[in-house]
Each structure stands twice: as structure tokens, then as C-alpha cells.
Design a protein around this motif. Structure first.
Motif, short mmCIF file in Angstrom:
data_model
loop_
_atom_site.label_atom_id
_atom_site.label_comp_id
_atom_site.label_asym_id
_atom_site.label_seq_id
_atom_site.Cartn_x
_atom_site.Cartn_y
_atom_site.Cartn_z
N PHE A 78 0.85 -1.18 0.00
CA PHE A 78 0.00 0.00 0.00
C PHE A 78 0.89 1.24 0.00
O PHE A 78 1.93 1.27 0.65
N GLY A 79 0.46 2.30 -0.73
CA GLY A 79 1.27 3.51 -0.77
C GLY A 79 0.44 4.76 -1.00
O GLY A 79 -0.73 4.70 -1.37
N ALA A 80 1.09 5.92 -0.76
CA ALA A 80 0.43 7.21 -0.94
C ALA A 80 1.46 8.26 -1.35
O ALA A 80 2.63 8.15 -1.01
N SER A 81 0.99 9.24 -2.12
CA SER A 81 1.82 10.38 -2.54
C SER A 81 1.00 11.65 -2.41
O SER A 81 -0.22 11.63 -2.51
N LEU A 82 1.69 12.75 -2.19
CA LEU A 82 1.04 14.06 -2.19
C LEU A 82 1.91 15.01 -3.01
O LEU A 82 2.98 15.41 -2.57
N PHE A 83 1.43 15.33 -4.21
CA PHE A 83 2.18 16.19 -5.12
C PHE A 83 1.61 17.61 -5.11
O PHE A 83 0.40 17.79 -5.10
N GLY A 84 2.49 18.58 -5.13
CA GLY A 84 2.10 19.95 -5.43
C GLY A 84 2.06 20.07 -6.95
O GLY A 84 2.89 19.49 -7.66
N VAL A 85 1.08 20.79 -7.49
CA VAL A 85 0.89 20.93 -8.94
C VAL A 85 1.12 22.39 -9.34
O VAL A 85 0.59 23.30 -8.71
N TYR A 86 1.91 22.59 -10.39
CA TYR A 86 2.09 23.92 -10.97
C TYR A 86 1.81 23.80 -12.46
O TYR A 86 2.38 22.95 -13.14
N ARG A 87 0.89 24.62 -12.98
CA ARG A 87 0.57 24.61 -14.40
C ARG A 87 0.73 26.00 -14.98
O ARG A 87 0.27 26.99 -14.41
N SER A 88 1.38 26.06 -16.13
CA SER A 88 1.59 27.31 -16.85
C SER A 88 1.13 27.12 -18.29
O SER A 88 1.51 26.14 -18.94
#
Length: 182
Positions: A78-88
Motif C-alpha cells: 500500500f502507498g500514498a503520494s502528495l504532489f504539489g501541482v504547478y501549471r503554466s
């Protein structure tokens, strides 16, 4: 022109049955840069003879953040990730039409410009099950959540029937932009 753009950079470390990591991911990168000139398109009076178009579009999405996974049993992880997102996002589309007969000063201009910057989060939860060696079933659930951002859109249209004729302008500016799709 083309270039090599790295799409993933990261590392993984761990202790025992638990692993953790950190990654920088180029989730999406589209770049279009195009100049076109078409001549002698139509010959009738008032129709387009020459069309010049400048089209530039840059769309990039970057993810950055930590990940964690643990082995629940020999066949289940089992796993988890938390990404910050930047879109241009940036779009410039300039089109000029020169109308027949050439030399009369009749033309049309279409100009659109859009820009967008957005920030958000992308949590991911997943699991992997290996019922037998070399066979794995896995699933990941994720949903982007946009936190903030801003964007602008400017449209400009102009038609002139001749050097001494009538002229019409239509300029419009819109400041609300859908952050999911520009």
C-alpha cells in the motif's frame, strides 16, 4: 525544433518494509511554435488572397512531492503520494488576411492571447497485489484539486474594407479562465 526534456527525477529510500521517496515530474509539456503564409488562396473580389498566421502555444504541468509505501504482507503493498501541482499555459494566435484585389488596403486581423498560472494538489493512494510471482495487479486513485491561480484572455478582431472604406473593431477582454482546460 526538438529537444530532450526529462520527465522524472526522484529518489527512493527505506527501512525494513517501508519505503519513502521524493519526485519531480513533468506531467505534461506541449510546445507549438508555427509561422505560416499562404498566398493566392482565392481570386474573387473580397475573398482572402494572402493569409499570415503566427501560432505559439506552451502548456506545462509540473508535479513535486513525497511518496510513501509499506509492505502489508509478502503479496500486498500500500502507498500514498502528495504532489504539489504547478501549471503554466500561454497561447498567442495572430492571423492577418489580405483581401482581393491586393493593394486596396482591405484586410482582417484576428489576435487572441491567453495566459494561465494555476497551483494545486494531487493526492494519490494505491495498492499492488501479487497473487503469484511475476504477476501483479495494481490500482491508483487520484484527484487534482486546484488551490489558486489566475488567467487572462484577450481577443481582438479588426476588418477594414479598403484604405478609404469602412473599418470595424471588436476588442474583448475576459479575465475568468477555467483552470482545468484553457
Amino acid at each position: 525544433s526538438q529537444g530532450l526534456i526529462p520527465t522524472f527525477f526522484g529518489f527512493i529510500s527505506g527501512r525494513g518494509k517501508t519505503k519513502w521517496g521524493f519526485a519531480i515530474v513533468v506531467d505534461n509539456l506541449d510546445q507549438i511554435d508555427q509561422d505560416d503564409t499562404l498566398t493566392n488562396i482565392f481570386s474573387g473580389t473580397g475573398t482572402t488572397n494572402t493569409l499570415k498566421r503566427r501560432f505559439l502555444q506552451n502548456d506545462a504541468t509540473y508535479l513535486i512531492g513525497p511518496s510513501w509505501a509499506t509492505e502489508i504482507s509478502k503479496s500486498f503493498t500500500f502507498g500514498a503520494s502528495l504532489f504539489g501541482v504547478y501549471r503554466s499555459y500561454r497561447l498567442i494566435d495572430n492571423t492577418i488576411s489580405l483581401f482581393n484585389p491586393l493593394g486596396t488596403g482591405a484586410y482582417g486581423i484576428y489576435d487572441i492571447q491567453r495566459s494561465l498560472t494555476a497551483y494545486g494538489l494531487l493526492p494519490k493512494i494505491g495498492f499492488q497485489w501479487m497473487p503469484v510471482e511475476k504477476v501483479a495487479l495494481a490500482a491508483v486513485m487520484s484527484q487534482r484539486v486546484f488551490v489558486s491561480g489566475n488567467g487572462t484572455e484577450k481577443d481582438y478582431f479588426k476588418n477594414q474594407s479598403s484604405t478609404s472604406g469602412t473599418q470595424s473593431d471588436l476588442a474583448q477582454t475576459v479575465t475568468s479562465v477555467n483552470y482545468e482546460t484553457p
